[in-house]
Design a protein around this motif. Structure first.
Motif, mmCIF file in Angstrom:
data_model
loop_
_atom_site.group_PDB
_atom_site.id
_atom_site.type_symbol
_atom_site.label_atom_id
_atom_site.label_comp_id
_atom_site.label_asym_id
_atom_site.label_seq_id
_atom_site.Cartn_x
_atom_site.Cartn_y
_atom_site.Cartn_z
ATOM 1 N N MET A 54 46.080 32.950 30.209
ATOM 2 C CA MET A 54 45.591 33.750 31.337
ATOM 3 C C MET A 54 46.493 33.511 32.533
ATOM 4 O O MET A 54 46.777 32.365 32.889
ATOM 5 C CB MET A 54 44.145 33.404 31.687
ATOM 6 N N ARG A 55 46.926 34.614 33.163
ATOM 7 C CA ARG A 55 47.790 34.544 34.339
ATOM 8 C C ARG A 55 47.136 35.349 35.460
ATOM 9 O O ARG A 55 46.941 36.564 35.326
ATOM 10 C CB ARG A 55 49.189 35.078 34.009
ATOM 11 N N THR B 200 44.263 40.117 40.294
ATOM 12 C CA THR B 200 44.471 40.677 38.959
ATOM 13 C C THR B 200 44.713 39.518 38.001
ATOM 14 O O THR B 200 45.156 38.433 38.398
ATOM 15 C CB THR B 200 45.692 41.613 38.919
ATOM 16 N N TYR B 201 44.402 39.748 36.750
ATOM 17 C CA TYR B 201 44.763 38.740 35.750
ATOM 18 C C TYR B 201 45.034 39.407 34.405
ATOM 19 O O TYR B 201 44.415 40.421 34.049
ATOM 20 C CB TYR B 201 43.717 37.634 35.625
ATOM 21 N N SER B 202 45.999 38.838 33.721
ATOM 22 C CA SER B 202 46.366 39.316 32.388
ATOM 23 C C SER B 202 46.048 38.219 31.385
ATOM 24 O O SER B 202 46.217 37.029 31.669
ATOM 25 C CB SER B 202 47.849 39.677 32.332
ATOM 26 N N GLU C 112 44.456 43.523 30.730
ATOM 27 C CA GLU C 112 44.681 43.263 32.148
ATOM 28 C C GLU C 112 43.461 43.716 32.938
ATOM 29 O O GLU C 112 42.867 44.762 32.638
ATOM 30 C CB GLU C 112 45.925 44.004 32.652
ATOM 31 N N ILE C 113 43.103 42.922 33.947
ATOM 32 C CA ILE C 113 41.934 43.191 34.778
ATOM 33 C C ILE C 113 42.343 43.253 36.243
ATOM 34 O O ILE C 113 43.142 42.446 36.710
ATOM 35 C CB ILE C 113 40.865 42.086 34.600
ATOM 36 N N PHE D 143 35.655 33.640 40.539
ATOM 37 C CA PHE D 143 37.006 33.335 40.100
ATOM 38 C C PHE D 143 36.961 32.917 38.636
ATOM 39 O O PHE D 143 36.129 32.100 38.249
ATOM 40 C CB PHE D 143 37.597 32.203 40.950
ATOM 41 N N PRO D 144 37.846 33.477 37.786
ATOM 42 C CA PRO D 144 37.787 33.162 36.352
ATOM 43 C C PRO D 144 37.903 31.662 36.089
ATOM 44 O O PRO D 144 38.890 31.028 36.475
ATOM 45 C CB PRO D 144 38.997 33.908 35.777
ATOM 46 N N PRO D 145 36.900 31.052 35.433
ATOM 47 C CA PRO D 145 36.984 29.637 35.075
ATOM 48 C C PRO D 145 37.868 29.472 33.842
ATOM 49 O O PRO D 145 38.370 30.458 33.294
ATOM 50 C CB PRO D 145 35.536 29.261 34.768
#
Length: 636
Positions: A46-47, A57-59, A146-147, A155-157
């Motif tokens: 995850m980035r 954004t995160y991929s 992608e989001i 925030f994504p844990p």
């Protein structure tokens, strides 16, 4: 020369194809990864890019090799989204055991449906999913997506390992931020003993891990989140459904919730205000007023989930709940709070992580979390906790759904972390008394009384609202050690003031006793037989927990059939250990009556792995004693 170049090109092409097809081959995995594993996470990547406090954004790229059918759940092919959280792209590739691509699943192949959960009246979440059916094992599934989201409050844990019986080959979690003001705060959990590294730069943080072996679940283990390495993250300045927040601690978060989520949502109509005043007239004590209001809410509303509003966090208004007579935990709690306020009784909105597992809010790390809302009513320097979604719970009783855990109490001047009521070992009591007789044919007939308090009360409270058929079914399952059971009658006496439930049951069971020539055998304790023995491990790895203790007390008088006498009686026995105690006394009151008395007390607590063997021995000895039988012989 041309021939040589052609040959070289051919070799390079074949090498490229071979290398590509073998990137995710599943036949030569490291034994460290396959041991105890149903699936192997080849890559979990995850980035995250934080461009402002209102946007990130995160991929993600997840590659999982599924070794058998039990590992299918780790090959994820679904994503949730909403108006603020958008899926920019999604793609799935499936590979055979040799790493050859056998299926390509594109976005158009996914189904896009409402994420209705079966009990929510309103829910604005959606689910994008594809149901993949494997044609062979092992197989490898690669999911990339992608989001984009404007909800930076969540925030994504990160979990370096996502479950039992799954290993991880590579884990990569990277955060980039435009400037230092956007750098999230991070709390690390359970990192010791795992191959995890951290790298940090002026504008980024990278966590990585490799070769994490699968973890086997052990009975009575601590909760999974207390075992595995994981990260929890937060931004001090965030946005939730377009509402900005600046939160440094729980005090700030509580103040923000009170100001942004609860403000002006406690208004009531004049008609409802009059009802409140009529309900509490001639009552001076605030606690007694609160009890009357709580009963009114239980009698006049029902629970239906509503997952809309500010992230599913804002309650619908008290006026709306009053109008339709239903709401979710947020709406019903806010409505009850508004009624109490009108009655002159203060109360506080409380966010909690509900469930059997006692999941605490970290006192030093404030973050949006929790899955339930209850109320706290302050009175004489203590809180009375009430669950406004329950139509059964007495005032002040929350049971094992929200007991003994840190929660966020939202006050007008800020939030506060408080621990909810704990039901201590001796408070969770079940007393079973019975008078029964066994006939010459081996038939048992008798009357049983079960009285419960504490958590054991909460576990049985639902029975008084069940149908006759369901209650009958319950007792036949509860006493599944009694064959041919027939329930003649039952009655429930629920003392909501003392928070105690009494069950009165009359029953009969043919062929309860075993007949062999001139002898008869049967178990003296048919109504609360303790059979549980923990699983045996050759080498226990982790500590174990007894999350809730309790006390069981049994007292029976057993009439044996005329013409029989006791040939062999189980011996009385006492066991005292750090885990609990067991004491049983059995004696003859007269020639035809046996008295049976038992106390079993289990102590809650956490214990090291080295003591598991002793705990198992204790439970095994108890179960052995519980199976002891009386032997009667026919008089000559």
């Amino acid at each position: 020369m041309r021939l040589l170049l052609s040959s070289i090109c051919a070799i390079l092409v074949l090498s490229s194809i071979y290398s590509q097809e073998n990137t995710y081959q599943a036949l030569a995995l490291d034994p460290i990864l396959t041991k105890n594993a149903n699936a192997v996470v080849r890559l979990d990547d995850m980035r995250i890019d934080v461009t402002s406090h209102k946007y990130l954004t995160y991929s993600v790229k997840q590659v999982v090799t599924v070794l058998n059918k039990l590992g299918d759940s780790y090959a994820r092919t679904q994503l949730y989204y909403d108006k603020e959280k958008k899926i920019k792209n999604i793609n799935v590739l499936v590979y055979d055991p040799l790493g050859k691509e056998i299926k390509h699943i594109k976005r158009k192949d996914f189904q896009d449906i409402s994420a209705a959960d079966g009990f929510s009246l309103y829910n604005d979440d959606r689910l994008l999913y594809y149901r993949y059916t494997p044609i062979q094992y092992p197989y490898t599934l690669e999911l990339t997506y992608e989001i984009e989201t404007s909800d930076t409050g969540f925030f994504p844990p990160w979990y370096f390992i996502s479950g039992y019986l799954v290993s991880v080959e590579k884990s990569h979690y990277e955060i980039k931020f435009a400037d230092a003001t956007l750098k999230p705060e991070i709390k690390e959990y359970n990192m010791e003993g795992f191959n995890c590294q951290k790298e940090e730069t002026a504008n980024g943080i990278l966590y990585s891990a490799a070769l994490i072996p699968a973890i086997k679940q052990e009975e009575l283990s601590p909760d999974f989140i207390d075992i595995v390495p994981r990260l929890k993250l937060r931004m001090k300045h965030f946005s939730l459904k377009g509402v900005d927040a600046s939160v440094a601690n729980w005090h700030d978060l509580g103040a923000w919730m009170d100001n942004e989520l609860l403000r002006n949502r406690d208004e009531l109509t004049e008609e409802t205000k009059k009802i409140v005043h009529d309900l509490v007239k001639n009552i001076d004590d605030p606690l007694e007023k609160a009890k009357v209001i709580y009963q009114y809410v239980q009698d006049n509303t029902r629970y239906i989930s509503v997952q809309i509003g500010i992230g599913g966090w804002q309650p619908i208004s008290a006026i709306d709940v009053d109008k339709v007579k239903y709401g979710d935990c947020k709406g019903l709690s806010n409505y009850t709070k508004a009624l109490l306020k009108e009655a002159g009784v203060p109360s506080y909105y409380v966010v909690v992580h509900a469930g059997d597992a006692k999941i605490n809010f970290d006192s030093d790390f404030s973050v949006l979390q929790g899955n339930h809302v209850i109320l706290a009513v302050p009175y004489n320097d203590e809180y009375y906790w009430i669950d406004c979604t329950s139509q059964l719970n007495p005032f002040g009783f929350i049971g094992d759904f929200t007991d003994d855990r840190n929660v966020l109490v939202v006050k007008p001047n800020g939030g506060e972390i408080v621990r909810t009521k704990a039901y201590l070992d001796g408070q969770n009591k079940k007393s079973t008394s019975a008078s029964y007789k066994v006939s010459e044919a081996g038939t048992l007939t008798g009357d049983v009384e079960i009285q419960t308090t504490g958590v054991q009360y909460g576990n049985r409270l639902y029975l008084e609202n069940e149908t006759k058929e369901d209650v009958d079914k319950h007792y036949k399952q509860y006493w599944d050690n009694i064959n041919n059971l027939n329930i003649h009658s039952f009655e429930f006496l629920n003392d909501k003031h003392e928070i105690s439930l009494k069950e009165l049951v009359s029953l009969e069971a043919k062929n309860y006793a075993s007949l062999s020539q001139d002898r008869m055998l049967f178990n003296l304790n048919p109504f609360n037989n303790i059979e549980y023995v923990p699983k045996r491990y050759r080498e226990r790895k982790r500590p174990f927990e007894i999350p809730r203790g309790y006390v069981n007390i049994d007292a029976y008088e057993i009439s044996i059939p005329s013409g029989y006498s006791v040939e062999a009686l189980p011996t009385s026995q006492t066991m005292n250990t750090e885990f609990g105690e067991y004491a049983v006394t059995i004696d003859l009151k007269d020639g035809n009556t046996i008295r049976y008395n038992k106390v079993f007390a289990l102590n809650s607590g956490s214990y090291p792995a080295g003591k598991y063997k002793a705990y198992r021995a204790f439970r095994k000895n108890v179960a052995k004693q519980e199976n002891a039988k009386v032997v009667l012989i026919k008089n000559k």
